[in-house]
Design an enzyme around this catalytic site. Structure first.
Site, PDB file in Angstrom:
ATOM      1  N   GLU A  18       3.192  -9.204  -3.538  1.00 46.53           N
ATOM      2  CA  GLU A  18       1.776  -8.937  -3.309  1.00 46.53           C
ATOM      3  C   GLU A  18       0.933  -9.425  -4.485  1.00 46.53           C
ATOM      4  O   GLU A  18      -0.150  -9.985  -4.308  1.00 46.53           O
ATOM      5  CB  GLU A  18       1.557  -7.440  -3.081  1.00 46.53           C
ATOM      6  CG  GLU A  18       0.144  -7.077  -2.646  1.00 46.53           C
ATOM      7  CD  GLU A  18      -0.008  -5.608  -2.313  1.00 46.53           C
ATOM      8  OE1 GLU A  18      -1.157  -5.199  -2.045  1.00 46.53           O
ATOM      9  OE2 GLU A  18       1.002  -4.867  -2.319  1.00 46.53           O
ATOM     10  N   GLU A  70       1.717   4.421  -3.575  1.00 39.54           N
ATOM     11  CA  GLU A  70       1.190   4.261  -2.213  1.00 39.54           C
ATOM     12  C   GLU A  70       2.236   3.609  -1.302  1.00 39.54           C
ATOM     13  O   GLU A  70       2.454   4.052  -0.170  1.00 39.54           O
ATOM     14  CB  GLU A  70      -0.076   3.410  -2.250  1.00 39.54           C
ATOM     15  CG  GLU A  70      -0.663   3.074  -0.881  1.00 39.54           C
ATOM     16  CD  GLU A  70      -1.338   1.732  -0.842  1.00 39.54           C
ATOM     17  OE1 GLU A  70      -1.013   0.923   0.057  1.00 39.54           O
ATOM     18  OE2 GLU A  70      -2.193   1.477  -1.704  1.00 39.54           O
ATOM     19  N   HIS A  71       2.906   2.590  -1.798  1.00 40.80           N
ATOM     20  CA  HIS A  71       3.960   1.931  -1.023  1.00 40.80           C
ATOM     21  C   HIS A  71       5.126   2.883  -0.755  1.00 40.80           C
ATOM     22  O   HIS A  71       5.652   2.947   0.367  1.00 40.80           O
ATOM     23  CB  HIS A  71       4.485   0.709  -1.782  1.00 40.80           C
ATOM     24  CG  HIS A  71       3.644  -0.514  -1.636  1.00 40.80           C
ATOM     25  ND1 HIS A  71       4.115  -1.688  -1.085  1.00 40.80           N
ATOM     26  CD2 HIS A  71       2.345  -0.760  -1.952  1.00 40.80           C
ATOM     27  CE1 HIS A  71       3.153  -2.600  -1.077  1.00 40.80           C
ATOM     28  NE2 HIS A  71       2.073  -2.059  -1.618  1.00 40.80           N
ATOM     29  N   HIS A 103      -0.656   2.328  -7.080  1.00 39.77           N
ATOM     30  CA  HIS A 103      -0.408   1.451  -5.938  1.00 39.77           C
ATOM     31  C   HIS A 103       1.076   1.433  -5.566  1.00 39.77           C
ATOM     32  O   HIS A 103       1.426   1.414  -4.366  1.00 39.77           O
ATOM     33  CB  HIS A 103      -0.896   0.042  -6.280  1.00 39.77           C
ATOM     34  CG  HIS A 103      -0.577  -0.975  -5.240  1.00 39.77           C
ATOM     35  ND1 HIS A 103       0.430  -1.903  -5.403  1.00 39.77           N
ATOM     36  CD2 HIS A 103      -1.098  -1.209  -4.009  1.00 39.77           C
ATOM     37  CE1 HIS A 103       0.505  -2.660  -4.331  1.00 39.77           C
ATOM     38  NE2 HIS A 103      -0.403  -2.268  -3.462  1.00 39.77           N
TER      39      HIS A 103
END
Length: 459
Positions: free
Chosen positions: A159, A82-83, A79
């Site tokens: 997040e 991904e950012h 993840h």
């Protein structure tokens, strides 16, 4: 999954490039809905679905990597990466990436799951070359700078904090841990505060190089697209970045794994001062390639998939004990989950649990009625078609199918398979799944006596 394919092999170009192999996986009707696949010599697969009647196109790249591929110290790396792929390349800054798609009214995003990651852009058909260039640039030439890693760390921690503020999300993560324990499938996709703080630029860069090889990627495009044009533009973008890899590269096969579910009857409780108690009761389900998944889908729809379902009627309509109550299935490469979720006032947890357990027991022992099954077949068929009414959904379908199954199934074939489910098949899968001893996860302001009773509820 099934496919009907014809094969053509492209000739070498005048520049001497190695050949690509193209297949028509689904012929469609009069060219509408035709699904084709081209495999480039470096192992990169490109699948498209053509719909000439629309004016949009969705372009995506699927990576054969998810949080399941992380070691404990790399928790959240997929993840995190991904950012970072949105933070800039040698050709574009982070602002350039977002501005390019915004300037044509497009949408761009990404998501990370347990077993795959996807990056996509939805644009007007005339702007598809731009979307291809931007997304391919991100995937093949990300800089992953130290300063971007440090800056994005704070975003990801926010997040995680945002997710922690939503007990409806947290309870599902808690249930995954209840069922899978301290294994990759049981850990959160986002990672934890400790693992995210511990990740370094070097670790993430190595993860990127290992998992974003062309053999691990599937390119998918759906809408008003021309397959040969998409292939040409994707190939050019990858070649510019020097990212096509070896000419003898072989695409990775669909994922397999070792079943990692823990023993049944486990209970995980998280005491929080929330207005509602959030409950997930569940048990092992089916792997995503299990042929019984069609019958399980019908069972799930009838049991907790809509306003006419057993659970909705018994828990909400007749007794008013919850606003939200539903059942769901999750299928992975080697295992799956079947769960029931409800959000209710803390003092009503035990009543809700008893009703849910009673309904699961009734369906396991007595089965569903023929009327319930017929209604569920119709509902599942309709929702399947309605869920594929935009190019984004179509791109998701063909991309995920290629990555997870290696084949394609037409919508008509899917509808035929749902319609072919028999009452006996539904009753058999109900016995196989629902008679297992369940596990339980609860978040809410729980008193000691309640906690003791909850542990007894799955015994």
């Amino acid at each position: 999954m099934t496919s009907r394919s014809s094969v053509t092999t492209a000739r070498p170009s005048s520049e001497g490039r190695a050949v690509a192999r193209t297949q028509t996986l689904l012929p469609g009707k009069d060219g509408i809905g035709t699904v084709r696949r081209t495999t480039l010599p470096g192992g990169l697969r490109i699948v498209t679905e053509t719909l000439p009647s629309v004016r949009s196109a969705t372009f995506g790249i699927w990576a054969h990597v998810g949080s399941r591929d992380e070691t404990p110290t790399l928790g959240g790396a997929t993840h995190y990466l991904e950012h970072l792929l949105f933070k800039g390349t040698r050709k574009r800054s982070a602002l350039d990436i977002s501005a390019a798609i915004d300037a044509v009214g497009g949408e761009m995003n990404a998501f990370t799951a347990k077993e795959y990651t996807c990056y996509y852009a939805r644009v007007l058909d005339t702007d598809l070359p731009l979307a291809i260039d931007v997304v391919c640039d991100m995937l093949t030439d990300s800089l992953i700078l130290e300063e971007d890693v440090d800056a994005e760390r704070g975003v990801i921690l926010e997040e995680i904090a945002m997710t922690e503020d939503d007990p409806g999300d947290v309870v599902h993560e808690l249930f995954a841990r209840t069922m899978f324990g301290d294994t990759p499938l049981g850990r959160p996709v986002l990672g934890t505060v400790d693992t995210v703080n511990g990740l370094t630029r070097g670790q993430i860069a190595r993860f990127y190089r290992k998992h974003y090889d062309p053999t691990h990627l599937v390119v998918a495009a759906a809408g008003n697209v021309d397959h040969a044009t998409v292939v040409r533009q994707v190939r050019r973008a990858f070649e510019k970045a020097g990212a096509l890899g070896r000419t003898d590269g072989v695409p990775v096969a669909p994922r397999t794994g070792v079943r990692t579910l823990r023993a049944a009857g486990r209970v995980e409780l998280l005491n929080r001062k929330t207005e509602q108690a959030h409950v997930v009761l569940g048990m092992p389900g089916l792997a995503r390639n299990d042929e019984r998944r069609w019958a399980l889908g019908v069972l799930n729809t009838a049991l907790g998939g809509g306003m006419s379902s057993r659970l909705f009627q018994e828990v909400r309509e007749k007794r008013g004990l919850a606003y939200s109550v539903y059942s769901y299935t999750s299928g992975f490469a080697d295992c799956g989950l079947f769960g029931v979720y409800a959000g209710c006032r803390p003092g009503q947890v035990h009543d809700v649990l008893k009703i849910c357990r009673d309904e699961l027991h009734k369906v396991a022992s007595d089965g569903l009625t023929d009327d319930e099954i017929a209604r569920a077949v119709g509902q599942l068929s309709g929702s399947t078609v309605l869920g594929l009414e935009d190019t984004g959904a179509l791109m998701n379908r063909i991309g995920k199918s290629e990555l997870c199954w290696g084949t394609q199934m037409s919508v008509d074939d899917m509808l035929d398979r749902i319609a072919a489910v028999t009452p006996d098949e539904v009753r058999e899968v109900a016995r196989d799944v629902l008679e297992q001893r369940p596990s339980l996860s609860v978040i809410g302001p729980l008193k000691d006596k309640q906690a003791d009773r909850l542990h007894q509820a799955v015994s």
